[in-house]
Design a protein around this motif. Structure first.
Motif, PDB file in Angstrom:
ATOM      1  N   UNK A  88       2.754 -17.280  -2.143  1.00 48.15           N
ATOM      2  CA  UNK A  88       2.423 -18.387  -3.050  1.00 48.15           C
ATOM      3  C   UNK A  88       2.973 -18.159  -4.454  1.00 48.15           C
ATOM      4  N   UNK A  89       3.040 -16.915  -4.888  1.00 43.64           N
ATOM      5  CA  UNK A  89       3.449 -16.609  -6.262  1.00 43.64           C
ATOM      6  C   UNK A  89       4.877 -16.069  -6.366  1.00 43.64           C
ATOM      7  N   UNK A  90       5.523 -15.881  -5.221  1.00 42.87           N
ATOM      8  CA  UNK A  90       6.892 -15.333  -5.165  1.00 42.87           C
ATOM      9  C   UNK A  90       6.959 -13.916  -5.717  1.00 42.87           C
ATOM     10  N   UNK A  91       5.845 -13.198  -5.651  1.00 40.51           N
ATOM     11  CA  UNK A  91       5.769 -11.814  -6.123  1.00 40.51           C
ATOM     12  C   UNK A  91       5.618 -10.900  -4.908  1.00 40.51           C
ATOM     13  N   UNK A  92       6.750 -10.440  -4.383  1.00 39.55           N
ATOM     14  CA  UNK A  92       6.765  -9.618  -3.171  1.00 39.55           C
ATOM     15  C   UNK A  92       7.037  -8.145  -3.479  1.00 39.55           C
ATOM     16  N   UNK A  93       6.629  -7.680  -4.653  1.00 37.43           N
ATOM     17  CA  UNK A  93       6.828  -6.283  -4.999  1.00 37.43           C
ATOM     18  C   UNK A  93       6.261  -5.394  -3.887  1.00 37.43           C
ATOM     19  N   UNK A  94       6.983  -4.364  -3.536  1.00 40.47           N
ATOM     20  CA  UNK A  94       6.633  -3.526  -2.388  1.00 40.47           C
ATOM     21  C   UNK A  94       5.238  -2.917  -2.476  1.00 40.47           C
ATOM     22  N   UNK A  95       4.742  -2.650  -3.675  1.00 42.45           N
ATOM     23  CA  UNK A  95       3.416  -2.040  -3.817  1.00 42.45           C
ATOM     24  C   UNK A  95       2.322  -2.960  -3.250  1.00 42.45           C
ATOM     25  N   UNK A  96       2.649  -4.265  -3.124  1.00 38.50           N
ATOM     26  CA  UNK A  96       1.713  -5.235  -2.563  1.00 38.50           C
ATOM     27  C   UNK A  96       1.986  -5.535  -1.087  1.00 38.50           C
ATOM     28  N   UNK A  97       3.251  -5.522  -0.691  1.00 33.57           N
ATOM     29  CA  UNK A  97       3.607  -6.089   0.618  1.00 33.57           C
ATOM     30  C   UNK A  97       4.196  -5.125   1.638  1.00 33.57           C
ATOM     31  N   UNK A  98       4.467  -3.904   1.259  1.00 34.07           N
ATOM     32  CA  UNK A  98       5.070  -2.944   2.193  1.00 34.07           C
ATOM     33  C   UNK A  98       4.122  -1.757   2.402  1.00 34.07           C
ATOM     34  N   UNK A  99       3.232  -1.866   3.407  1.00 33.78           N
ATOM     35  CA  UNK A  99       2.241  -0.803   3.609  1.00 33.78           C
ATOM     36  C   UNK A  99       2.838   0.589   3.820  1.00 33.78           C
ATOM     37  N   UNK A 100       3.919   0.697   4.564  1.00 32.49           N
ATOM     38  CA  UNK A 100       4.503   2.023   4.822  1.00 32.49           C
ATOM     39  C   UNK A 100       5.028   2.658   3.536  1.00 32.49           C
ATOM     40  N   UNK A 101       5.771   1.889   2.772  1.00 29.41           N
ATOM     41  CA  UNK A 101       6.302   2.422   1.513  1.00 29.41           C
ATOM     42  C   UNK A 101       5.166   2.709   0.532  1.00 29.41           C
ATOM     43  N   UNK A 102       4.181   1.817   0.485  1.00 28.48           N
ATOM     44  CA  UNK A 102       3.052   2.013  -0.429  1.00 28.48           C
ATOM     45  C   UNK A 102       2.295   3.293  -0.093  1.00 28.48           C
ATOM     46  N   UNK A 103       2.162   3.593   1.203  1.00 33.03           N
ATOM     47  CA  UNK A 103       1.462   4.819   1.605  1.00 33.03           C
ATOM     48  C   UNK A 103       2.231   6.060   1.176  1.00 33.03           C
ATOM     49  N   UNK A 104       3.556   6.019   1.257  1.00 30.09           N
ATOM     50  CA  UNK A 104       4.344   7.207   0.934  1.00 30.09           C
ATOM     51  C   UNK A 104       4.722   7.309  -0.539  1.00 30.09           C
ATOM     52  N   UNK A 105       4.887   6.175  -1.225  1.00 25.73           N
ATOM     53  CA  UNK A 105       5.377   6.218  -2.600  1.00 25.73           C
ATOM     54  C   UNK A 105       4.418   5.651  -3.644  1.00 25.73           C
ATOM     55  N   UNK A 106       3.415   4.916  -3.218  1.00 27.89           N
ATOM     56  CA  UNK A 106       2.615   4.142  -4.155  1.00 27.89           C
ATOM     57  C   UNK A 106       1.551   4.879  -4.926  1.00 27.89           C
ATOM     58  N   UNK A 107       1.058   5.964  -4.396  1.00 29.47           N
ATOM     59  CA  UNK A 107       0.048   6.717  -5.127  1.00 29.47           C
ATOM     60  C   UNK A 107      -1.391   6.256  -4.918  1.00 29.47           C
ATOM     61  N   UNK A 108      -1.595   5.185  -4.124  1.00 30.49           N
ATOM     62  CA  UNK A 108      -2.953   4.693  -3.882  1.00 30.49           C
ATOM     63  C   UNK A 108      -3.350   4.790  -2.412  1.00 30.49           C
TER      64      UNK A 108
END
Length: 154
Positions: free
Chosen positions: A39-59
């Motif tokens: 809806x907002x056109x905000x597809x930053x990986x920290x929100x939408x890529x669970x695999x990358x977020x788990x390995x790189x996101x810190x949360x």
């Protein structure tokens, strides 16, 4: 919790300085985050890529958009209070908003509200609410701030 019922400016005024209530918990899952990203056109990986977020996101997982957590505020407010006898309600503003803690996917959040001030603007009720979005099992809130609504009572 039973909803607070308010049907006039005078009834609102009885609650100035008081906590008005706490909503039920709402789960913020990955599907809700993805729909918000679309809806907002905000597809930053920290929100939408669970695999990358788990390995790189810190949360440990993806996190909800800050504005997603803010956007559910009117829904959660309606769980706390039933404002009756109105012609219209307008989201008027936000003051002192601070995002304190990310909401990790699959967390549950709820809203805690206190009536800060009330003003009569020529028959329109300006309501300022201190809001805190609490995250279940987390001592820090997702955000705090002051929401301002305008109520046009009939």
């Amino acid at each position: 919790m039973e909803k607070l019922v308010i049907a006039s400016h005078a009834e609102f005024a009885e609650h100035i300085g008081k906590e008005l209530g706490v909503s039920e918990y709402l789960k913020i899952d990955q599907e809700r985050i993805n729909v918000f990203a679309d809806a907002t056109l905000d597809h930053q990986w920290i929100h939408t890529d669970p695999e990358r977020a788990k390995s790189e996101g810190g949360f440990g997982n993806t996190i909800a958009h800050g504005y997603l957590t803010l956007s559910i505020l009117p829904h959660l407010w309606e769980e706390i209070a039933d404002i009756q006898n109105i012609k219209m309600m307008i989201n008027y503003g936000i003051e002192k908003l601070k995002f304190n803690q990310p909401v990790v996917a699959d967390s549950e959040v709820r809203l805690r509200v206190k009536l800060t001030s009330l003003a009569d603007l020529r028959g329109i009720t300006k309501c300022q609410l201190n809001v805190k979005l609490e995250i279940k099992d987390n001592p820090k809130p997702a955000f705090t701030g002051e929401m301002i609504f305008l109520y046009h009572f009939a």
